[in-house]
Design a protein around this motif. Structure first.
Motif, PDB file in Angstrom:
ATOM      1  N   LYS A 285     -19.520 -22.544 -69.095  1.00  9.38           N
ATOM      2  CA  LYS A 285     -20.648 -23.208 -68.431  1.00  9.38           C
ATOM      3  C   LYS A 285     -20.893 -22.620 -67.043  1.00  9.38           C
ATOM      4  N   THR A 286     -19.804 -22.305 -66.350  1.00 13.13           N
ATOM      5  CA  THR A 286     -19.962 -21.677 -65.024  1.00 13.13           C
ATOM      6  C   THR A 286     -20.679 -20.347 -65.156  1.00 13.13           C
ATOM      7  N   ARG A 287     -20.311 -19.581 -66.169  1.00 18.26           N
ATOM      8  CA  ARG A 287     -20.993 -18.303 -66.372  1.00 18.26           C
ATOM      9  C   ARG A 287     -22.454 -18.517 -66.725  1.00 18.26           C
ATOM     10  N   TYR A 288     -22.745 -19.557 -67.522  1.00 19.30           N
ATOM     11  CA  TYR A 288     -24.143 -19.850 -67.838  1.00 19.30           C
ATOM     12  C   TYR A 288     -24.925 -20.239 -66.589  1.00 19.30           C
ATOM     13  N   ALA A 289     -24.319 -21.064 -65.708  1.00 18.80           N
ATOM     14  CA  ALA A 289     -25.004 -21.441 -64.461  1.00 18.80           C
ATOM     15  C   ALA A 289     -25.283 -20.212 -63.610  1.00 18.80           C
ATOM     16  N   THR A 290     -24.296 -19.353 -63.504  1.00 11.79           N
ATOM     17  CA  THR A 290     -24.506 -18.113 -62.752  1.00 11.79           C
ATOM     18  C   THR A 290     -25.618 -17.282 -63.377  1.00 11.79           C
ATOM     19  N   ARG A 291     -25.644 -17.261 -64.704  1.00 11.18           N
ATOM     20  CA  ARG A 291     -26.703 -16.488 -65.366  1.00 11.18           C
ATOM     21  C   ARG A 291     -28.073 -17.104 -65.100  1.00 11.18           C
TER      22      ARG A 291
END
Length: 454
Positions: A285-291
């Protein structure tokens, strides 16, 4: 055959332990690749015709026992006579060597014919075989073996051949160790009776296991030990199938939630796996937010680039094109005047930038002026930089003006330039009256535009 020969040769060369699996494989390879079978290199089998076989069979007369050809019959008789004489001479030599030099019936010297070629003393030391004096190996008077009771010396006595007597078979029904009347054993009746009962139970149990080894009602084997072995084998088989299935699954399926969590009972079997999955989801999810943030930033840059491209296209357009329409005061298509009343048409905003005058160019790049030094926009009808809008509603760019407290008393030249610019602005802002509509021939009421204005 080649394998056994190679193995025996290796064992004879280096010892019995030198032959190995590699040597056997090399011998097997040589046998299959290099050794040639005799029947593969030999010629084809000769096919004898039936006529030839019949002629050969006809050459011999089975009734008379002789060949039909006299020459062949004489040759065969001569060969048989030579073979017969050879065997008779061999038998005579064996008789002379075994029995002695004299004939026991005629008392003639049997070596008289060969005495001339060899002296008699050479025949005296010939090896002789002792002829037994009796057909039995014991003394028929004392019934003692010849080894103990014989007229010769002990070292010259014949040795008796050990003979094993034939085993005597007695029918089992004739040999009884119990009394047929009382049905009791002759010795140790109680012990033997307990033994018979135990053997009968074991025999009955064996028959029962053989006939009824599996109970279909309970679905179990009769023998408890066999049941345990079968269950152990089934558990091992099920475990093997499960492990093989898990090993064949891809790596992405091995960390599934159901591996450590029961969806029915809601019990956690593997807390470490569940915590690992939760941490992996949080990181994902953190990677998705960053994306998403990165995509939003890229989208914002694209919007700014589009606005900049649109503004650059607008900046290339001259401001006189807008001023030409504004000075006219009405729309040439609908013939409506520009204004803010109900029957007037709103003046379109200016997207182009007017030409900056001298003072605007002077204070264009000065950032030290306060906000109060910026003059309000130009007169109506004249849209400067402050009136320019982007396609997406960007804010107006204010125009720097010369402050009155900083400029001092205006000079004559500046008053003339300001008066001229104000006159030009007031002339632009003044709405002009549209020209009369041209007369249309054949229309008493005038043109369409004149009727519409009236």
């Amino acid at each position: 055959m080649a394998t056994s020969v190679a193995s025996s040769g290796a064992a004879g060369a280096g010892g019995p332990n030198q032959s190995s699996w590699a040597a056997d494989m090399r011998a097997y390879e040589r046998e299959k690749r290099y050794n040639v079978e005799p029947h593969q290199v030999s010629g084809a089998m000769r096919n004898l015709p039936k006529g030839l076989i019949a002629r050969r069979e006809y050459a011999y007369d089975p009734l008379l026992g002789r060949f039909r050809d006299p020459a062949r019959e004489a040759e065969q008789r001569r060969f048989e006579a030579e073979v017969t004489h050879g065997y008779m001479n061999m038998a005579k030599d064996l008789q002379v060597a075994n029995q002695g030099e004299y004939n026991p019936i005629t008392h003639e010297h049997m070596l008289a014919g060969v005495a001339e070629s060899k002296p008699p003393n050479e025949w005296a030391g010939a090896a002789k075989v002792a002829f037994p004096t009796s057909a039995v190996d014991f003394n028929i008077v004392s019934n003692i073996l010849h080894e103990d009771h014989h007229w010769g010396q002990p070292k010259h006595r014949p040795y008796a051949k050990e003979r094993v007597p034939k085993r005597r078979m007695v029918p089992a029904q004739l040999h009884k160790d119990f009394n047929v009347l009382t049905n009791r054993y002759l010795q140790d009746h109680e012990v033997k009776q307990m033994r018979d009962q135990e053997l009968a139970r074991l025999e009955a149990a064996e028959k029962h296991r053989t006939a009824n080894f599996f109970n279909p009602l309970t679905a179990k084997f009769v023998d408890s030990q066999m049941e345990e072995r079968i269950r152990a084998a089934e558990d091992a088989h099920d475990t093997e199938i499960r492990l093989r299935g898990e090993n064949s699954e891809p790596l992405t399926h091995r960390g599934n939630v159901t591996k450590g969590y029961d969806l029915i009972t809601h019990r956690v079997h593997d807390p470490d796996l569940i915590s690992h999955i939760v941490s992996a989801e949080h990181a994902r999810k953190t990677r998705y937010a960053t994306r998403h943030l990165a995509e939003q930033e890229v989208r914002q840059r694209d919007v700014e680039a589009e606005d900049a491209l649109r503004q650059s296209k607008i900046d290339k357009t001259s401001h006189e094109r807008y001023m030409e329409t504004t000075r006219r005061g009405f729309d040439i298509l609908t013939n409506q005047q520009f204004g803010s009343s109900r029957n007037q048409k709103a003046r379109p905003p200016a997207l182009t930038k007017p030409h900056a005058d001298v003072w605007e160019k002077v204070f264009e790049h000065r950032d030290d002026l306060p906000l109060s030094a910026r003059l309000p926009p130009r007169a109506p009808g004249h849209s400067g930089p402050s009136g320019s809008m982007s396609a997406r509603g960007a804010p107006e760019v204010p125009t720097l003006r010369l402050p009155a407290q900083l400029s001092g008393p205006p000079s004559e030249r500046s008053r003339r330039s300001e008066t001229g610019s104000f006159r030009s602005r007031s002339s632009v802002s003044t709405a002009r009256t549209p020209p009369p509509a041209p007369a249309v021939p054949g229309s008493p009421g005038g043109s369409v535009y004149s009727r519409r204005v009236a």
